[in-house]
Design an enzyme around this catalytic site. Structure first.
Site, PDB file in Angstrom:
ATOM      1  N   PRO A   2       0.575  -1.215   0.244  1.00 54.03           N
ATOM      2  CA  PRO A   2      -0.158   0.081   0.089  1.00 54.03           C
ATOM      3  C   PRO A   2       0.804   1.458  -0.007  1.00 54.03           C
ATOM      4  CG  PRO A   2      -0.678  -1.672   1.658  1.00 54.03           C
ATOM      5  CD  PRO A   2       0.371  -2.025   1.216  1.00 54.03           C
ATOM      6  N   LYS A  58       3.493   6.036   4.213  1.00 53.91           N
ATOM      7  CA  LYS A  58       2.823   4.683   4.139  1.00 53.91           C
ATOM      8  C   LYS A  58       2.203   4.368   5.498  1.00 53.91           C
ATOM      9  CE  LYS A  58       5.832   3.236   0.137  1.00 53.91           C
ATOM     10  NZ  LYS A  58       6.547   2.548  -0.308  1.00 53.91           N
ATOM     11  N   ARG A 110       2.931 -10.179   7.843  1.00 54.27           N
ATOM     12  CA  ARG A 110       3.770 -11.020   7.787  1.00 54.27           C
ATOM     13  C   ARG A 110       5.095 -10.074   8.180  1.00 54.27           C
ATOM     14  NH1 ARG A 110       2.091 -15.672  10.197  1.00 54.27           N
ATOM     15  NH2 ARG A 110       0.507 -16.261   9.031  1.00 54.27           N
ATOM     16  N   ARG A 148      19.161  15.234  -5.573  1.00 53.43           N
ATOM     17  CA  ARG A 148      19.411  13.683  -5.490  1.00 53.43           C
ATOM     18  C   ARG A 148      20.527  13.368  -6.705  1.00 53.43           C
ATOM     19  NH1 ARG A 148      17.205  11.615  -1.101  1.00 53.43           N
ATOM     20  NH2 ARG A 148      17.463   9.697  -2.239  1.00 53.43           N
ATOM     21  N   ARG A 257      13.821  -3.767  -8.198  1.00 52.72           N
ATOM     22  CA  ARG A 257      12.527  -3.370  -8.280  1.00 52.72           C
ATOM     23  C   ARG A 257      11.828  -3.625  -9.470  1.00 52.72           C
ATOM     24  NH1 ARG A 257      11.938  -0.611  -3.148  1.00 52.72           N
ATOM     25  NH2 ARG A 257       9.887  -0.606  -3.465  1.00 52.72           N
TER      26      ARG A 257
END
Length: 267
Positions: A2, A58, A110, A148, A257
């Site tokens: 999420p 999150k 989990r 960045r 990813r």
């Protein structure tokens, strides 16, 4: 996992159902999902009411009296369901909070957790989170981004840069902006940085309005949660045709990813 729109959807759906109602019972089926002994957990929570729910990145913060709160991070595979015992999905529940005949079920924890903390400890734990992307001005975003030294994807996934954006919305933002997520930030033009900012605001706002991309309903009769899943243009659509240009949607990996982009219309 999420992301910001999914957690906003949970916040909106749970606030009128949970806040102001006393916790009448709680069950723990996986002690690793909480941070205190079960006896202490029950003694600390039963009888208290959630005063408000807040989102940080999150995370959800269920505020309690006496400057206590429950800090939730669902992590990969975690979700929630609100309802009666009869309505509960046939899934393993790690933590349950009861509010009379209705219960808040925490499922798939989990990797995730629900921790009982003081407000001060929670703020310390979340101190490294970056700003809320929906509250940034265009200039603030530009300053943060250009500091960045990475790809767009790596920057957006770093919760110290911006809090709440993950795999799905990074790829959807980049598609909306017409830019590949594996582009190096220092190669972006001023116009592309501006487009990324506008796309970020657009996609996150649309994600919230359509209930995020998670398919599991929050409660029986929930028609909002998961609405963004059908609106995804590239995420989890590897090998399909792009709705914008008709070219193939590429699925690859960047630093372990998943990464999705349209080969034809993302620069």
């Amino acid at each position: 996992m999420p992301e910001l729109p999914e957690m906003e959807t949970y916040l909106t759906g749970l606030t009128p159902r949970v806040c102001g109602h006393p916790i009448t019972d709680t069950e723990i089926n996986r002690e690793k999902s909480i941070n205190v002994p079960v006896a202490v957990w029950k003694e600390s929570l039963i009888g208290l009411s959630v005063t408000r729910i807040e989102r940080r990145g999150k995370h959800l913060l269920f505020h309690l009296p006496d400057e206590k709160l429950l800090l939730l991070h669902l992590m990969l595979g975690g979700w929630m369901f609100w309802g009666t015992e009869e309505e509960k999905p046939d899934r393993t529940v790690q933590v349950q909070l009861s509010f009379g005949s209705k219960h808040l079920y925490f499922i798939g924890l989990r990797l995730g957790y629900l921790h009982l903390l003081s407000d001060a400890d929670a703020q310390h734990k979340l101190a490294a989170l970056g700003p809320n992307p929906l509250e940034l001005s265009a200039q603030q975003f530009r300053n943060l981004l250009l500091a960045r030294r990475s790809t767009i994807k790596a920057a957006f996934l770093d919760q110290r840069f911006l809090s709440g954006i993950g795999n799905c919305y990074t790829d959807e933002i980049c598609f909306h902006a017409g830019i590949r997520p594996d582009r190096r930030i220092h190669d972006l033009s001023a116009e592309e940085v501006s487009n990324l900012y506008d796309s970020m605001k657009t996609i996150l706002t649309k994600g919230i309005a359509s209930g995020g991309y998670m398919e599991n309903p929050l409660y029986t009769g929930d028609r909002l949660t998961g609405g963004f899943n059908e609106l995804c243009q590239v995420y989890d659509r590897g090998g399909e045709r792009c709705n914008r240009c008709g070219d193939t949607i590429v699925q690859t990996e960047l630093a372990g990813r998943k990464l999705f982009y349209s080969a034809g219309c993302q620069r």
